[in-house]
Design an enzyme around this catalytic site. Structure first.
Site, PDB file in Angstrom:
ATOM      1  N   LYS A  68      69.653 -41.369  28.265  1.00 12.99           N
ATOM      2  CA  LYS A  68      69.092 -39.885  28.299  1.00 12.99           C
ATOM      3  C   LYS A  68      70.583 -39.104  28.199  1.00 12.99           C
ATOM      4  CE  LYS A  68      67.034 -36.365  31.340  1.00 12.99           C
ATOM      5  NZ  LYS A  68      66.226 -36.309  32.508  1.00 12.99           N
ATOM      6  N   LYS A  98      66.382 -40.362  24.676  1.00 13.42           N
ATOM      7  CA  LYS A  98      65.733 -38.971  25.079  1.00 13.42           C
ATOM      8  C   LYS A  98      66.823 -37.910  24.720  1.00 13.42           C
ATOM      9  CE  LYS A  98      64.303 -35.818  28.431  1.00 13.42           C
ATOM     10  NZ  LYS A  98      64.188 -35.645  29.686  1.00 13.42           N
TER      11      LYS A  98
END
Ligand code: PBG
Length: 352
Positions: free
Chosen positions: A221, A274
């Protein structure tokens, strides 16, 4: 042209021909739909920063879940907006919390729909950080600070004057994940980026008899500026500083592979990259290296860039949406978490 005549256009000559040789097929089975659950009653309110997205109170979520399930979408991802925030984010593991109530309601009315829960403290802490703060030279009551939603640097020097306490946060995340499992979640998805959180959550689940609850880890992330609309929607912008000491540097792809490797070793069943669109190379490299299911999060900023451009009449909404989702799948994602899920599902199944 020489012999034999290689004419690439032969295979593009008709819709049927193109359909037959198409390499990547997006399916409704690939989609996960994120939902925002707000503590309270009778709430279904449009979210200003995110087109066609709503805040739902737990008593209004069943209807939405039934619709999502009827479209063939296999799973929803739940985010919670608590009644009140504190330094530890204690509402995150409250049995009567909004997410816990929503899980029970969804499981009752749409039992086959998989419920994935986001496990992170930033919506619950008064600081807006994803963990508890250790040292701070600034007060962090959450009062009187301007959320730094669009700001990327802590200050002019770039030096943070606070620390997010990794190991103290692990315990809280484990409690949160466990309370989601107790409420009936099928999959917990830690998105905090603390080191060791997958192991801590896996252990807490095993010790309490939830060995069948899966972990989808937000393994890679990035500290992305594409989360802006979400932070409005989830009321989770940091009250001070930024997330760069825990989320990844957008410049690093090899480091992303190390993060994924570690999370798999700690017990993640599925891993995620992400955001998606600026990180298609990371998705591609992760697909080549790892064999577990790979998810990609088509985040709020990506969603709203497309919506804003379509609303301005600059691009065709549905065509660009399908192109974007197909590109994420082509890069190697098995699952796509996307606010487009319902619209894409309808298009894929030709439901008006
Ligand atoms: C919480 C979390 C965030 C998103 C998902 N989980 C925001 C953040 O890290 O600040 C972003 C999702 C989106 O932008 O759609 N940690």
């Amino acid at each position: 042209m020489g012999f034999p005549e290689i004419r690439m256009r032969r295979l593009r000559s008709s819709a049927t021909m193109r359909r037959m040789v198409r390499e990547t097929l997006l399916s409704v089975n690939d989609l996960v739909y994120p939902l925002f659950i707000r503590a309270g009653e009778g709430i279904k309110t449009p979210i200003a920063s995110m087109t066609d997205c709503f805040h739902f109170s737990p008593d209004r979520i069943a209807e939405e879940a039934v619709e999502v399930a009827s479209l063939g979408i296999p799973a929803v991802l739940l985010f919670g907006l608590p009644e009140k925030k504190d330094e530890q984010g204690s509402e995150a593991w409250s049995e009567g919390g909004a997410v816990q109530q929503a899980i029970r309601a969804i499981k009752k009315h749409a039992p086959d729909l998989l419920v994935i829960t986001d496990v992170c403290l930033c919506e619950y802490t008064s600081t807006g950080h994803c963990g508890v703060i250790k040292e701070s030279r600034r007060p962090h009551s959450g009062m009187g600070f301007q959320p730094t939603r669009h700001r990327q640097d802590a200050d002019a020097t770039g030096v943070s004057d606070f620390k997010v306490d990794n190991d103290a946060t692990l315990e809280l995340l484990a409690k949160m994940a466990l309370s989601h499992a107790q409420a009936g979640a099928d999959i917990v998805a830690p998105s905090d980026m603390m080191d060791g959180r997958v192991r801590a959550i896996r252990q807490a689940l095993e010790r309490n008899g939830f060995q069948d609850v899966a972990i989808l880890s937000y393994a890679a992330k990035f500290a992305s500026a594409f989360y802006g609309p979400f932070r409005d929607a989830a009321e989770s912008a940091p009250a001070f500083g930024d997330r760069k000491t825990y989320q990844m540097d957008p410049a690093n792809a090899r480091e992303a592979l190390r993060e994924i490797d570690l999370d798999i070793a700690e017990g993640a069943d599925m891993v995620m990259v992400k955001p998606a669109l600026s990180y298609l190379d990371v998705i591609h490299r992760a697909r080549e290296r790892f064999d577990c299911p790979l998810a990609a999060y088509n985040v709020s900023g990506e969603y709203m860039m497309l919506n804003a451009a379509a609303a301005a009449g600059l691009i065709d909404h549905d065509a660009t949406m399908m192109e974007v989702l197909t590109s994420i799948k082509r890069a190697g994602a098995d699952l796509i978490l996307t606010y487009f899920a319902k619209k894409a599902a309808k298009l894929l199944q030709k439901i008006p």
